[in-house]
Structure formats: structure tokens, C-alpha cells
Write an enzyme that holds these catalytic residues in place. Structure first.
Site, PDB file in Angstrom:
ATOM      1  CB  ILE A   7       7.525 -20.216 -16.675  1.00 45.11           C
ATOM      2  CG1 ILE A   7       7.009 -21.658 -17.442  1.00 45.11           C
ATOM      3  CG2 ILE A   7       8.865 -20.013 -16.996  1.00 45.11           C
ATOM      4  CD1 ILE A   7       6.572 -21.064 -18.757  1.00 45.11           C
TER       5      ILE A   7
ATOM      6  CB  THR B 277      14.259 -26.975 -15.963  1.00 41.01           C
ATOM      7  OG1 THR B 277      14.074 -26.176 -17.109  1.00 41.01           O
ATOM      8  CG2 THR B 277      15.547 -27.700 -15.746  1.00 41.01           C
TER       9      THR B 277
ATOM     10  CB  ALA C 257      13.464 -33.629 -17.993  1.00 38.70           C
TER      11      ALA C 257
ATOM     12  CG  PHE D 178      18.171 -24.959 -12.920  1.00 36.76           C
ATOM     13  CD1 PHE D 178      18.878 -24.939 -11.627  1.00 36.76           C
ATOM     14  CD2 PHE D 178      18.364 -25.979 -13.683  1.00 36.76           C
ATOM     15  CE1 PHE D 178      20.063 -25.978 -11.743  1.00 36.76           C
ATOM     16  CE2 PHE D 178      19.445 -26.817 -13.954  1.00 36.76           C
ATOM     17  CZ  PHE D 178      20.194 -26.770 -12.701  1.00 36.76           C
ATOM     18  CB  ILE D 179      11.775 -22.573 -10.631  1.00 38.67           C
ATOM     19  CG1 ILE D 179      11.613 -23.981 -11.130  1.00 38.67           C
ATOM     20  CG2 ILE D 179      10.352 -21.740 -11.276  1.00 38.67           C
ATOM     21  CD1 ILE D 179      11.693 -24.416 -12.766  1.00 38.67           C
TER      22      ILE D 179
ATOM     23  CD  GLU E 195      11.849 -18.401 -22.262  1.00 36.15           C
ATOM     24  OE1 GLU E 195      11.147 -19.327 -22.682  1.00 36.15           O
ATOM     25  OE2 GLU E 195      12.696 -18.566 -21.200  1.00 36.15           O
TER      26      GLU E 195
ATOM     27  NE  ARG F   5      44.709   1.437 -15.098  1.00 33.65           N
ATOM     28  CZ  ARG F   5      45.044   1.303 -13.978  1.00 33.65           C
ATOM     29  NH1 ARG F   5      44.766   2.148 -12.976  1.00 33.65           N
ATOM     30  NH2 ARG F   5      46.019   0.555 -13.516  1.00 33.65           N
TER      31      ARG F   5
ATOM     32  CG  HIS G 168      36.975  -2.468 -16.963  1.00 27.29           C
ATOM     33  ND1 HIS G 168      36.480  -2.633 -18.305  1.00 27.29           N
ATOM     34  CD2 HIS G 168      36.487  -1.838 -16.491  1.00 27.29           C
ATOM     35  CE1 HIS G 168      35.353  -1.918 -18.369  1.00 27.29           C
ATOM     36  NE2 HIS G 168      35.606  -1.168 -17.009  1.00 27.29           N
ATOM     37  N   GLY G 169      41.523  -4.753 -17.241  1.00 31.31           N
ATOM     38  CA  GLY G 169      42.531  -5.146 -16.468  1.00 31.31           C
ATOM     39  C   GLY G 169      41.950  -5.861 -15.046  1.00 31.31           C
TER      40      GLY G 169
HETATM   41  C1  LIG Z   1      19.669 -18.643 -14.256  1.00 36.63           C
HETATM   42  C2  LIG Z   1      18.716 -19.579 -14.856  1.00 36.63           C
HETATM   43  C3  LIG Z   1      17.356 -19.789 -14.541  1.00 36.63           C
HETATM   44  C4  LIG Z   1      16.572 -20.539 -15.142  1.00 36.63           C
HETATM   45  N1  LIG Z   1      15.006 -20.156 -14.963  1.00 36.63           N
HETATM   46  C5  LIG Z   1      14.264 -21.265 -15.524  1.00 36.63           C
HETATM   47  C6  LIG Z   1      12.968 -21.007 -15.261  1.00 36.63           C
HETATM   48  O1  LIG Z   1      12.340 -19.938 -14.813  1.00 36.63           O
HETATM   49  N2  LIG Z   1      12.123 -22.025 -15.621  1.00 36.63           N
HETATM   50  C7  LIG Z   1      12.672 -23.300 -16.125  1.00 36.63           C
HETATM   51  O2  LIG Z   1      11.948 -24.207 -16.375  1.00 36.63           O
HETATM   52  N3  LIG Z   1      13.924 -23.492 -16.217  1.00 36.63           N
HETATM   53  C8  LIG Z   1      14.752 -22.289 -15.996  1.00 36.63           C
HETATM   54  N4  LIG Z   1      15.773 -22.692 -16.086  1.00 36.63           N
HETATM   55  C9  LIG Z   1      16.675 -23.903 -16.611  1.00 36.63           C
HETATM   56  C10 LIG Z   1      17.103 -23.876 -17.899  1.00 36.63           C
HETATM   57  O3  LIG Z   1      16.101 -23.804 -18.939  1.00 36.63           O
HETATM   58  C11 LIG Z   1      17.875 -25.229 -18.370  1.00 36.63           C
HETATM   59  O4  LIG Z   1      18.905 -25.126 -17.463  1.00 36.63           O
HETATM   60  C12 LIG Z   1      18.283 -25.515 -19.966  1.00 36.63           C
HETATM   61  O5  LIG Z   1      17.066 -25.633 -20.728  1.00 36.63           O
HETATM   62  C13 LIG Z   1      19.350 -26.553 -20.141  1.00 36.63           C
HETATM   63  O6  LIG Z   1      18.909 -27.644 -19.405  1.00 36.63           O
HETATM   64  P1  LIG Z   1      19.572 -28.399 -18.464  1.00 36.63           P
HETATM   65  O7  LIG Z   1      20.225 -27.728 -17.305  1.00 36.63           O
HETATM   66  O8  LIG Z   1      19.004 -29.431 -17.966  1.00 36.63           O
HETATM   67  O9  LIG Z   1      20.937 -28.823 -19.408  1.00 36.63           O
HETATM   68  P2  LIG Z   1      21.041 -30.163 -20.361  1.00 36.63           P
HETATM   69  O10 LIG Z   1      19.598 -30.444 -21.054  1.00 36.63           O
HETATM   70  O11 LIG Z   1      21.522 -31.334 -19.533  1.00 36.63           O
HETATM   71  O12 LIG Z   1      22.152 -29.892 -21.403  1.00 36.63           O
HETATM   72  C14 LIG Z   1      23.668 -29.809 -21.060  1.00 36.63           C
HETATM   73  C15 LIG Z   1      24.296 -29.556 -22.317  1.00 36.63           C
HETATM   74  O13 LIG Z   1      24.178 -30.330 -23.302  1.00 36.63           O
HETATM   75  C16 LIG Z   1      23.673 -29.753 -24.415  1.00 36.63           C
HETATM   76  N5  LIG Z   1      22.711 -30.387 -25.193  1.00 36.63           N
HETATM   77  C17 LIG Z   1      21.432 -30.892 -24.687  1.00 36.63           C
HETATM   78  N6  LIG Z   1      20.780 -31.458 -25.601  1.00 36.63           N
HETATM   79  C18 LIG Z   1      21.774 -31.391 -26.694  1.00 36.63           C
HETATM   80  C19 LIG Z   1      21.121 -31.597 -28.196  1.00 36.63           C
HETATM   81  N7  LIG Z   1      20.120 -32.163 -28.513  1.00 36.63           N
HETATM   82  N8  LIG Z   1      22.031 -31.216 -29.186  1.00 36.63           N
HETATM   83  C20 LIG Z   1      23.296 -30.683 -28.797  1.00 36.63           C
HETATM   84  N9  LIG Z   1      23.695 -30.272 -27.284  1.00 36.63           N
HETATM   85  C21 LIG Z   1      22.692 -30.744 -26.434  1.00 36.63           C
HETATM   86  C22 LIG Z   1      23.298 -28.477 -23.851  1.00 36.63           C
HETATM   87  O14 LIG Z   1      23.170 -27.455 -24.826  1.00 36.63           O
HETATM   88  C23 LIG Z   1      24.007 -28.178 -22.799  1.00 36.63           C
HETATM   89  O15 LIG Z   1      25.059 -27.739 -23.064  1.00 36.63           O
HETATM   90  C24 LIG Z   1      17.022 -21.638 -15.575  1.00 36.63           C
HETATM   91  C25 LIG Z   1      18.243 -21.967 -15.815  1.00 36.63           C
HETATM   92  C26 LIG Z   1      19.237 -20.887 -15.434  1.00 36.63           C
HETATM   93  C27 LIG Z   1      20.726 -21.153 -15.329  1.00 36.63           C
END
Ligand SMILES: Cc1cc2nc3c(=O)[nH]c(=O)nc-3n(C[C@H](O)[C@H](O)[C@H](O)COP(=O)(O)OP(=O)(O)OC[C@H]3O[C@@H](n4cnc5c(N)ncnc54)[C@H](O)[C@@H]3O)c2cc1C
Length: 383
Positions: free
Chosen positions: A126, A129, A133, A159-160, A248, A274, A344-345
């Protein structure tokens, strides 16, 4: 599970039978392959096909579309058994995409994609991201412009999960470049085999969840038939996502609580063996108090998620409650696992001890599927 003193209310005789099959399959076919998948940064496609044949993919999709024909309880069994074995393969994403197709696809789309997803021939990703955005999905820039019978797509995603293995991508795109509100976005399904202009970046180097191939995806003049749009028209993407996020978030919440239960089991065993200062660790009051707190929180979490699952099966789960489950259970998961590492130390910091892997694997849970801060915003907006 020794740390859990109750059976989930949503279990039935059928799910118990299904669980036995799933557990055996996960233990014999998937768990032994985790070390090699971690080394290569991805699972292999053969495992998906075998899992499809064993009934682990799309257990809650109707049989007429190749699924198992069960309720969400059957999906919950798969989520639980994978988590209990520490297998973080991207089956959850497969299920999420299937439910987008089931909810918004037309008959031809359902018949084209769902049976092949159930068999493991199609592995789904999916793509929401983008580099610019994440939480703010309305800022999505990947553009799909209509050209005759096709959409032409330009942009990128990051990050897909399942990125390198995926041959079916559920892609969130901007179909109206001028629109600023929620009606700018739509969802397109892409079959990626030999798709001109489509490129997968190398798997990103994460701190945990190494079984999952998490990639960047690039689109340069990619042509996709207009018939691959999900839903009755353009501009419905954001509403479709909002509605489906419930699925989800319940799955992530369930995964979180099973991880917490597993961490507790591993740690209870450890502290009984332990020795320090002539005693076993469990003989220290601090150890018992810490584990008592963890067990209490895990049990509260279990009761809550079981209730969410029941509500979800009945079609009554509120979006806000799903957000609460995602936020609260992943916070508890991380805290409990962190306490378990401490008990677990130094061994808890060594990668050969499963608890250390659980610590890094769990961290992502507070970030994806809607960050926990975004969950709190959602819950807050209901006050
Ligand atoms: C292991 C992993 C797998 C993933 N798999 C997928 C996937 O399959 N498909 C996909 O599309 N995406 C995927 N993602 C992406 C994930 O959905 C995004 O990382 C997530 O939505 C956060 O977006 P960002 O990383 O751009 O952080 P940002 O949106 O930049 O946020 C950064 C920080 O600001 C905070 N923040 C942002 N907006 C607000 C608000 N309005 N109020 C308060 N705090 C806020 C956030 O909580 C966060 O702490 C994956 C991410 C990871 C780490």
C-alpha cells in the site's frame, strides 16, 4: 500462553481448529526461515505461495473471491500466531489491501485481484507515504492525470512495506492537481510486473523488522488503465482510507498486545533461571513488582483489544475506539518490552536474545498506521 489467563471472547470452535493449522504452519514453514529473511532484508515469494495454499492469506475474505470465508476472527488468529512466533512478514498489508478491494472494487476488480492475493501469486503493498507527506496525507503529490483510457502517474512513495516483493500496489494518488481539500485524492491499483516507468528502490536500512522489505517506489510516466481506479469515481481516496484504517489499527493493536504477552513469557522464564546475589531474579521484589505491572497492563490491553475485535466483527467499532486501541496498545507494548529488556540485564541488549529484537521491532508500531500523536489528535477531536 502462561502470561495470559483468559481465552479471547471471539474464539469459536472453528477458530481453534484453524489456529492449530496456522500454528503448525508458522512453526514449521515460516519461523525457521526468519534468520535468512532478516539477512536478505525480505521474505521470499515461495513462502507467500505456501502460506496462501495453507489458508493464511485473506482468511476473512469471502470464498467466492478465493478467501477463507471467515470473519475477522480468522485474520486475528493469523496475526496472533505470526506475532507469537516473532514472524513479522507483511501479511497484514495483504489483508488491508484486500479489504480496500472488497469494500470499493467492482465485481471485475474483485475477481481479478482477490483470488490471486489469496493464493500468494499477488503480493500487495500500500503506497500512501511520500518523502513530503506522511501524517499529512492531503499533501500527497504523486499525480495521476487522465490520458485517454489510462492514467499517467508521476511521483514517488517511501517506507513501503512489501515494496520489493509486491506485484500489486494499492496507490494513493492526486487525481485533481488543483483541488486542495480531501477530494483531490483517489486510489489506483497497479499490477507492477513489466510496468514501464515503475521502479523499486533498494530495501531501506531499518533498525528492526528486517523480514519486511521496506522500499521507495518511483513512478515516471507509468500508464495504468482507468479501469483500475477503486470506487465509483475520482476524489474518494481520503474517505476510503479513513474508513479502512479501522482494520489496520485493530490489527496493529492486536499485534502489539501479543508482542507484549510474548515478551512477558520470555522474561518470566528468564528471571526464574538467572541468578544474582545467590538468588534467582524472580526472588527480588523489584522483579516481581515490575512483572506484576507488566502483566496487569498486558491483561487490561487484552480485554480491550478483544472487545475491539468483537465490535469490529459486528461492524460496530468506532473510528475513535480503533485509534485508542492503536495508540494505547502500542505504547504499552513498547513500555512492557523495555521493562523486559531491563530485567534481562546486558543479555537483553544482545541480538541473539529475542527480547532485544522485540525492542527494535516494536518501535515502529508507534509510528506507522497513523502515528500515536495523530491518534491522540483524533481521540481529542471527539471530546
Ligand atoms: C516500518 C515502517 C513501515 C511502513 N510501511 C508503510 C507502508 O506500507 N505504506 C505507507 O504508505 N507508509 C508506510 N510507512 C510510513 C508511515 O505510515 C509514516 O512513517 C507515518 O505515517 C508518519 O509519517 P512521517 O514518517 O512522514 O512522519 P511525519 O508525518 O513527518 O511526523 C513526524 C512527527 O510529527 C508528528 N506529527 C505529525 N503531524 C502531527 C499532528 N497533526 N499533531 C501532532 N503531531 C504530529 C508525528 O506524530 C511524528 O511524531 C511505514 C513506516 C515504517 C516506519
Amino acid at each position: 500462553m502462561s502470561s495470559v489467563d483468559r481465552e479471547s471472547s471471539w474464539q469459536t470452535e472453528e477458530t481453534r481448529i484453524f489456529r492449530r493449522t496456522v500454528r503448525r504452519f508458522v512453526q514449521t514453514e515460516l519461523a525457521p526461515r526468519v534468520p535468512s529473511w532478516e539477512a536478505q532484508g525480505a521474505s521470499d515469494k515461495e513462502a507467500w505461495r505456501k502460506s496462501g495454499a495453507a489458508g493464511l492469506l485473506l482468511p476473512d475474505v469471502p470464498e467466492e473471491y478465493g478467501g477463507g470465508g471467515g470473519t475477522f476472527a480468522f485474520e486475528a488468529v493469523v496475526v496472533e500466531e505470526l506475532a507469537r512466533a516473532g514472524v513479522h512478514i507483511g501479511f497484514g498489508v495483504q489483508s488491508i489491501v484486500a479489504h480496500y478491494i472488497l469494500a470499493y472494487g467492482n465485481e471485475a476488480q474483485k475477481r481479478r485481484w482477490l483470488p490471486r492475493m489469496a493464493s500468494g501469486e499477488f503480493i500487495a503493498a500500500i503506497g500512501m507515504t511520500e518523502p513530503g507527506a506522511g501524517s499529512d496525507l492531503q499533501s500527497i503529490q504523486t499525480l495521476a492525470r487522465k490520458d485517454g483510457e489510462d492514467y499517467v502517474i508521476d511521483g514517488s512513495k517511501t517506507f513501503i512495506t512489501n515494496g520489493s516483493n509486491a506485484n500489486l500496489v494499492c496507490l494513493v494518488v492526486r487525481t485533481d492537481p488543483k483541488a486542495t481539500g480531501p477530494r483531490a485524492l483517489s486510489i489506483l491499483m497497479l499490477e507492477t510486473e513489466d510496468l514501464a516507468g515503475y521502479r523499486v528502490g533498494r530495501p531501506l536500512e531499518k533498525i528492526g523488522r528486517h523480514v519486511q522489505d521496506t522500499c521507495e517506489l518511483f513512478f515516471s510516466g507509468v500508464r495504468v488503465p482507468v479501469a483500475n481506479l477503486l470506487g465509483a469515481g475520482e476524489g474518494r481516496g481520503l474517505f476510503q482510507m479513513m474508513d479502512q484504517l479501522r482494520y489496520e489499527r485493530v490489527s496493529v493493536g492486536l499485534n502489539a498486545i501479543v508482542n507484549a504477552e510474548r515478551a512477558l513469557d520470555i522474561t518470566i522464564d528468564y528471571v526464574k533461571q538467572r541468578k544474582a546475589f545467590g538468588k534467582t531474579l524472580i526472588d527480588f521484589q523489584n522483579t516481581r513488582f515490575k512483572l506484576a505491572e507488566c502483566k496487569t497492563e498486558a491483561q487490561i490491553g487484552r480485554v480491550f483489544i478483544d472487545n475491539c475485535i468483537e465490535q469490529f466483527i459486528m461492524g460496530k467499532l468506532e473510528l475513535v475506539t480503533a485509534a485508542m486501541a492503536k495508540y494505547w496498545l502500542t505504547e504499552r507494548e513498547c513500555r512492557i518490552i523495555d521493562d523486559c529488556v531491563q530485567l534481562h540485564g546486558g543479555f537483553g541488549y544482545m541480538t541473539e536474545y529475542p527480547i532485544s529484537r522485540m525492542w527494535v521491532d516494536s518501535r515502529a508500531q508507534r509510528i506507522y498506521a497513523g502515528s500515536n500523536e495523530v491518534m491522540k489528535e483524533m481521540i481529542g477531536s471527539s471530546l
